[in-house]
Design an enzyme around this catalytic site. Structure first.
Site, short mmCIF file in Angstrom:
data_model
loop_
_atom_site.label_atom_id
_atom_site.label_comp_id
_atom_site.label_asym_id
_atom_site.label_seq_id
_atom_site.Cartn_x
_atom_site.Cartn_y
_atom_site.Cartn_z
N ILE A 34 0.82 -1.21 0.00
CA ILE A 34 0.00 0.00 0.00
C ILE A 34 0.86 1.26 0.00
O ILE A 34 0.36 2.35 0.20
CB ILE A 34 -0.94 0.02 1.23
CG1 ILE A 34 -0.14 -0.02 2.54
CG2 ILE A 34 -1.90 -1.15 1.17
CD1 ILE A 34 -1.02 0.17 3.78
N ARG B 31 14.44 -2.33 14.76
CA ARG B 31 15.32 -2.44 13.62
C ARG B 31 14.70 -1.73 12.42
O ARG B 31 13.57 -2.02 12.05
CB ARG B 31 15.49 -3.92 13.28
CG ARG B 31 16.44 -4.21 12.15
CD ARG B 31 17.70 -4.77 12.72
NE ARG B 31 18.73 -4.99 11.73
CZ ARG B 31 19.20 -6.18 11.40
NH1 ARG B 31 18.70 -7.26 11.94
NH2 ARG B 31 20.17 -6.28 10.54
N GLN C 31 8.00 6.79 5.40
CA GLN C 31 6.84 6.48 6.22
C GLN C 31 6.64 7.53 7.31
O GLN C 31 5.52 7.98 7.56
CB GLN C 31 7.01 5.11 6.89
CG GLN C 31 6.73 3.94 5.97
CD GLN C 31 5.28 3.92 5.54
OE1 GLN C 31 4.38 3.64 6.31
NE2 GLN C 31 5.04 4.24 4.29
N GLY D 15 4.49 2.63 10.08
CA GLY D 15 3.44 3.24 9.25
C GLY D 15 2.60 4.29 9.94
O GLY D 15 2.07 5.18 9.29
N GLU D 16 2.45 4.17 11.26
CA GLU D 16 1.48 5.05 11.93
C GLU D 16 2.08 5.96 12.99
O GLU D 16 1.50 7.01 13.29
CB GLU D 16 0.37 4.20 12.55
CG GLU D 16 -0.53 3.58 11.49
CD GLU D 16 -1.44 2.52 12.04
OE1 GLU D 16 -2.63 2.81 12.27
OE2 GLU D 16 -0.96 1.37 12.26
#
Lengths: 288, 720, 331
Positions: B474, B610, B620, B686-687
């Site tokens: 994605i 890591r 990201q 990602g968040e």
């Protein structure tokens, strides 16, 4: 290969995870054989370095060949259409072509099995050859990436949909369909414009360039600087970025940000996008 | 030599920059038809009648599906949860998420809800027909007023929600003991994900087998939901998604359009391509709910927290109860002995909310980290010092040790790079020309979760290592980092490895949500590569170092050497508390008269275990930070207070950040070794990038202007 | 989109002929028309593509000198070409700025002079056929009056319509007293002063301009105005780019020895039409170029403002925007 007729699919060497899936749609009975177009066999069939679909008879002789100008593989509908033509051609009695009659029979069986069982061959052939909109369609010739594409379109078809749905060029993306995101950006007569707000008919007589027709160091710059994530806005970003190289913007990062604000990136790859563009601008001796 | 951590160019980069990456709507199936959703124009009531007869004669129209004529779905329960498919209160009681509307009844729950499908031979014909459809409603008065609607505890909560109410210690006594107390309400608005690629599906039946070309974060989640709806065996349903144009939580599983496309394809006997319009991205496919959060802090003069109370009210739909878990970080972020959290829901006639990038931690850190900033000012204490004063050495809620935590190093590193020590704490004390300059900071955090995943790895005769796992791409760089993980574990160069994902014919992995992919699928890829190496070495001692691939394959009976593994977290999940942490420092410029806010620079430092690829991880974080800018300054979904109609349902009026909204975003990763969180020590990136950002911006705006804005987005009129 | 007939006109006479007697729209850049046709708000049965008219008459797409120092902007000239033209930048900087601060690079390459001033409001209720709107559907009501109206107008409104006119370029044109050149169905040319080109909604918000059916905009004339070299377009919006104005100001000042000898003021983002402000100009001319004067001008400009529930902030914002623009251009 010499034992039976074959459906050969020649493709760019580049990895593409979706390739097998696209080819899966060509035929459910005659299994397509995937061959990179750098393979020596590609030269033998006259398709070296190209994307193409070749149908051979049991001697390995080319019965039908479709070379894709845009670099993408032919649409299944195009392959079906061509096979339908072959079937028609071989259905008539011909002297001395008994092997080809055999091939025609085999291909006809394969072709029929690939379609909905309830459909007659004639219906199937008619449907397969028509990828134009019925009704008030008009012949429209678009000049895209240096080639003429003959289509039959209603006036309300946009250039974006003509490219994506009718010409098989899915590189330009539909993000909003209302000129608000820039994902559909293409070049028309050298200028960046939004294809979703351009009627295909109004683009006739003009030079259209899409991402598929671009070969520009900006593309590598985007890779090096990671100027994308999901990739959906990326063709539009790159078409804009290459155009910005020839627009009279100032030299600063802020100038580039403003110049590129018509291309929305929800992944937020803006930092990499600006880096890529500025690298290109500095490399070519500054803004044009 | 290790490939891990190296800033490798994305292996799918060439495809993406040449237009060669294929998304869901881009498979040219023969005899394709086009479908367009019909959506409601009232917010509550019933569909009395859809006059499909009037449009069925329009050019190219093949079918019009309505609640009156749609097939009854044999297994309808409509979600990735369990339980039967009742709607309304009974549905709310079931443990479920994401209740789609599949034409199985005539109820209307929100304005914009799918209530029908038009199928035609071309996109133009389907669109024109969908516009022309006349619908008769029995309209009822919708509930739209967040402020005055009744508050209820949720009847059920999704697994990420946490308990509805938690109580640690004695908050009332903690507040009584405090030298300083403050209590404020912070609000965040409705938002929508708006990935660049709208939700879309191609549904193609072949006999009783169905293929869905989907834009999704969860191919198996979609497969399971759709299979259940049709009561068909899962192995008869293939979901394909090699590239997804963004999801951010809106594509974690099936909504309505997948099943509707499949129903339409069944009806017309041809493949159906159904693409949502951008307007239809508001309502039918989730969004972030509005939150109203009250944070109470008590502290001693030296900054030691004595009590935290964090209560939240958010909205859900009338279809299902869904909670934005914005009190989650409050339970674990600071070493406070007395903490009370609770949340309530209001049920409105709007689209169902869902997970939206850092659900809970994004909205919750706005409230908590703004409150901490207000506390710092009340105590005349540096905001970083206040955080350090209350640093939690172990998880204060569970008492478990952290699997790893380098938050101190994050504060230090980011503060130094930012130049925080030069800050004049007095508001309105810093200028740049006419602009007021403000500096603010906040803590970032996000849980490090892991789920089970499978992977198959094969050695082919030509030397290629083929690794496949049914994951998704994605934009996180999954193709690339998994290639690196496998290459590293096998000790081969990356160009020998080919990683494939995106088909439910591959081993199952979790949806690309919750930042779980590198920990879950990454562990499985690692384990599979290790297992393959061992299998190769059992065939030829010394393995790839001592024999060619073709020899090894020959010795394997001419077959590729293949292993399949399933990788699972273990008891360490119960023994350690696993989270990522970070620090965000922000500079804002505010026009003193006109109220415009610009964010010329943000400096971050995160510890995410890591780092698998320095280039993609940086992207990201930057992406998350851009989301934080949008959240703080720009994004708000507006709904008409009478009609319930989404009013800014397009990309011109729903303001996601554009390039000019973003300045420099300096990203650092603090080295962190974590042997527990996953086989490769990675936590996911990602968040966490969005968490803390909105607070750091709001805190910086306060520092610039002396005005404390507690309601997002911070709009010009707040600062005039 | 509904189906329509499409014809590409090769000359003006042909375009006018095609449009006669039918529900037709001229298609130039398409950035507003195609957008609205997709929303089913515009529903012409015939689209007359006028983009090829410049083949027969190149001046339609060009910028040409007018005697006395003004400029004629061909009706088909693109926003980007006009914005970057050296003469426009030098003689009318606020025209160039108003164009560059609008839309996006791609849209500016498509959109034309004529199309820009004809663009329709961004009011979400106008653009959504599911919501009542007197402008789109006379008599159906105004959803914005008691709905979401944060971006709506505070000047020139009526109880029938409070929709904001969205064009930035039009604000500079209003300040300049530009002239719109039109050729009508009869084939005769006529001119419309820009400040009268757009009409107030009053009781008929469906009527937006003085144009009659079939009228084709052939040019916009910028008059010679030497002090327009000292002009500025200032735009305030919610995000840093690619958004419509919350408030904007186009100002030109002729300051000699600290006194304002001449002034042009127009406001954007706040009016139902591009808002020329003679009230502000009157409060400026003959006065010293000081903050007090600018503040008085701003108060005068907004004196008639009628805010609604959510856009009251625009009164103060518009005043400050005007003051800032005057301050910067006087500096």
């Amino acid at each position: 290969m010499h034992a039976s007729p074959a459906l050969l699919v020649f493709h760019p060497d580049q990895w593409d995870p979706a390739r097998a899936e696209q080819v899966r749609a060509y035929s459910r009975t005659v299994t397509p054989v995937l061959i990179p177009s750098s393979d020596p066999r590609a030269a033998r069939y006259g398709v070296a370095g190209r994307s193409a679909v070749v149908v051979t008879d049991s001697d390995g002789e080319v019965v039908w060949r479709h070379i894709s100008g845009s670099g993408a593989l032919p649409k299944p509908a195009d392959v079906d259409a061509a096979l339908a033509e072959i079937i028609e051609a071989y259905a008539a009695p011909r002297t001395g072509w008994s092997r080809r009659e055999f091939v025609g029979t085999v291909l006809a069986a394969a072709f029929a099995l690939a379609l909905e069982p309830a459909m007659t061959r004639a219906e199937a052939a008619a449907m397969a050859t028509s990828h134009a909109a019925p009704g008030a369609t008009r012949p429209v010739t678009l000049h895209v990436n240096g080639r003429d594409i003959a289509l039959s379109l209603e006036p309300r078809v946009t250039l974006l949909d003509a490219l994506r749905e009718y010409a098989g060029l899915t590189g330009s993306k539909k993000g909003c369909d209302h000129g608000q995101c820039g994902a559909c950006t293409v070049h028309v007569d050298g200028r960046r414009v939004l294809s979703c707000l351009t009627l295909a008919m109004a683009a006739q007589g003009k030079q259209v360039t899409t991402i598929e027709g671009l070969d520009d160091p900006m593309q590598q710059a985007f890779i090096s600087h990671d100027g994308f994530q999901c990739g959906y806005c990326t063709p539009g970003q790159i078409m804009s970025a290459t155009a910005v190289m020839h627009e009279p913007w100032g030299p600063t990062d802020d100038d580039v940000r403003e110049a590129m604000s018509g291309n929305i990136c929800r992944c937020g790859a803006y930092v990499g996008i600006v880096e890529a563009i500025q690298q290109m601008r500095r490399g070519s001796g500054g803004p044009q | 030599m290790t490939e891990l951590g190296a800033p490798l160019d994305r292996v799918d980069g060439h495809l993406k920059v040449t237009g060669g990456a294929r998304y869901a709507a881009e498979y040219p199936l023969p005899n394709m038809t086009h479908a367009v959703l019909i959506t409601s124009t009232i917010a509550k009531g019933r569909v009395r009648r859809i006059d499909s007869g009037a449009v069925e004669w329009m050019p190219g129209v093949l079918a019009v599906l309505t609640p009156q004529n749609a097939m009854k779905l044999p297994g309808f329960e409509g979600s990735s949860g369990n339980n039967a498919g009742a709607q309304g209160p009974a549905a709310r009681g079931a443990l479920r998420m994401r209740v789609p509307t599949l034409l199985q009844d005539d109820l209307v729950h929100y304005n914009g809800q799918p209530i029908g499908v038009v199928v035609a031979d071309t996109f133009e014909h389907a669109t024109a027909a969908a516009h022309a459809v006349r619908v008769e409603y029995a309209a009822e008065h919708p509930v739209l007023d967040f402020a005055n609607a009744p508050r209820n505890p949720p009847e059920s909560v999704h697994p990420l929600g946490g308990p509805r109410q938690t109580n640690r210690g004695d908050v009332d006594r903690g507040l009584a003991d405090a030298a300083v107390r403050l209590q404020h309400t912070y609000t965040t608005p409705l938002e929508n994900h708006n990935p660049m690629e709208v939700h879309n599906t191609i549904a193609s039946w072949n006999g009783n087998e169905l293929t869905l070309y989907e834009s999704t974060q969860g191919i198996f989640s979609v497969r399971n939901s759709v299979a259940r709806a049709f009561e068909m065996p899962q192995d008869k349903l293939r979901v394909i998604s090699y590239f997804t144009g963004g999801g951010f939580g809106s594509k974690g599983g099936a909504w309505s359009h997948e099943v509707l496309a499949a129903m339409a394809a069944k009806k017309v006997g041809r493949p159906v391509k159904l693409m949502l319009t951008r307007r239809q991205m508001f309502g039918p496919v989730g969004g972030r709910p509005r939150t109203q959060q009250e944070v109470t802090l008590g502290a001693m003069h030296d900054g030691t927290l004595t009590a935290i109370r964090h209560t939240s009210t958010s909205n859900t739909s009338t279809l299902e109860d869904w909670v934005e878990p914005d009190t989650s970080q409050t339970r674990m972020l600071y070493a406070c002995p007395n903490v009370h959290t609770v949340y309530d829901l209001v049920r409105l006639n709007v689209g169902s909310p869902t997970f939206q990038r850092a659900p809970g931690e994004s909205t919750g850190t706005f409230a908590l980290e703004s409150a901490m900033d207000e506390l710092a000012y009340a105590l005349h204490m540096d905001p970083v010092e206040l955080r350090l004063k209350n640093y939690a050495e172990v998880d204060p809620e569970s008492g478990h040790p952290w699997s790893s935590k380098e938050l101190r190093a994050c504060y230090r590193s980011a503060a130094e790079r930012f130049g925080w020590s030069r800050r004049n704490p007095t508001p309105r004390s810093m200028r740049d020309g006419n602009w007021l300059v403000g500096w603010g900071m906040a803590t970032a955090t996000y849980p490090a979760r892991r789920a089970g995943a499978g992977t198959t790895a094969r050695l082919l005769a030509d030397g290629t290592i083929d690794v496949r796992a049914g994951s998704q791409e994605i934009g996180c760089g999954t193709y690339t980092v998994m290639t690196q993980v496998a290459a590293d574990a096998l000790g081969v160069p990356v160009d020998r490895v080919r990683f494939e994902l995106g088909s439910t014919e591959m081993p199952e992995t979790p949806a690309s949500t919750g930042s779980v992919t590198v920990a879950s699928t990454g562990s499985a890829v690692h384990d599979a590569a290790v297992a393959l190496k061992q299998r190769i070495e059992s065939i030829v001692p010394g393995g790839l170092a001592s024999a060619s691939a073709s020899d090894i394959v020959a010795k394997n009976g001419g077959r590729p050497v293949e292993v399949t593994v399933h990788s699972q977290p273990g008891p360490e999940q119960r023994q350690y508390s696993m989270h990522s942490f970070g620090a965000v420092f922000t500079e804002v410029h505010v026009d003193p008269e006109l109220g415009m806010v610009r964010v010329p620079r943000i400096v971050t430092a995160h510890a995410i275990g890591r780092v698998l690829n320095g280039k993609t991880a940086r992207s990201q974080i930057q992406g998350g930070v851009v989301w934080g800018i949008g959240m703080a300054l720009l994004e708000q979904t507006e709904i008409d207070p009478h009609m319930g109609r989404y009013v800014n349902a397009d990309l011109a009026e729903y303001h996601v950040p554009v390039n000019a909204d973003v300045g420099t975003i300096d990203v650092q990763f603090v080295e962190e070794h974590d042997p527990y969180v996953s086989a490769i020590g990675a936590k996911g990136a990602g968040e966490i990038g969005i968490t803390g950002v909105a607070a750091s911006i709001a805190n910086a705006v306060y520092h610039a202007t002396g005005k404390r804005v507690r309601d997002l987005p911070i709009r010009i009129e707040r600062l005039l | 989109m509904r189906a329509f007939e499409y014809v590409a006109a090769t000359d003006i006479a042909g375009a006018l002929r095609s449009a006669r007697g039918v529900d037709a729209r001229y298609l130039a850049g398409g950035t507003n028309l195609v957008d609205l046709m997709k929303l089913d708000v515009e529903r012409p049965s015939l689209v007359v593509d006028v983009t090829h008219l410049a083949n027969a008459d190149p001046s339609l797409a060009q910028i040409t000198e007018l005697p006395g120092g003004g400029l004629r902007l061909g009706g088909l000239a693109h926003m980007s070409d006009v914005a970057w033209d050296a003469r426009v930048r030098e003689r009318y900087p606020f025209v160039s700025q108003s164009l560059l601060l609008a839309a996006s690079g791609q849209l500016r390459n498509m959109a034309t002079m004529g199309g820009n001033i004809l663009q329709r409001t961004r009011c979400p209720y106008f653009r959504d056929t599911a919501t009542p709107c007197n402008k789109r559907d006379p008599g159906s009501g105004c959803s914005a009056l008691h709905g979401i109206n944060r971006t709506h107008a505070i000047l020139g409104t009526s109880e029938h319509c409070i929709a904001t006119h969205p064009s930035d370029f039009a604000v500079a044109l209003a300040a300049l007293d530009a002239t719109v050149r039109v050729r009508g169905e009869s084939g005769a040319d006529r001119t419309i002063p820009f400040t009268r080109f757009h009409v107030l909604p009053d009781a008929h918000p469906e009527r937006e301009t003085m144009l009659e059916h079939g009228d084709l905009i052939t040019a916009i004339d910028l008059p010679a105005l030497p002090f327009a070299r000292h002009s500025l377009y200032l735009k305030v919006r919610d995000r840093a780019s690619y958004a419509f104005a919350l408030a904007s100001a186009a100002v030109a000042l002729d300051v000699q020895g600290g006194t304002i000898r001449n002034a042009r003021v127009a406001l954007g983002g706040v009016g139902t039409k591009p808002w020329r402000s003679p009230e502000a100009e009157h409060a400026l001319v003959g006065r010293p170029a000081t903050p007090a004067t600018f503040a008085a001008a701003a108060n005068a400009a907004l004196a008639g403002a009628q805010p609604r529930e959510q856009n009251a902030f625009k009164v103060e914002l518009a005043k400050r925007t005007l003051v800032r623009a005057l301050t910067e251009v006087a500096a």
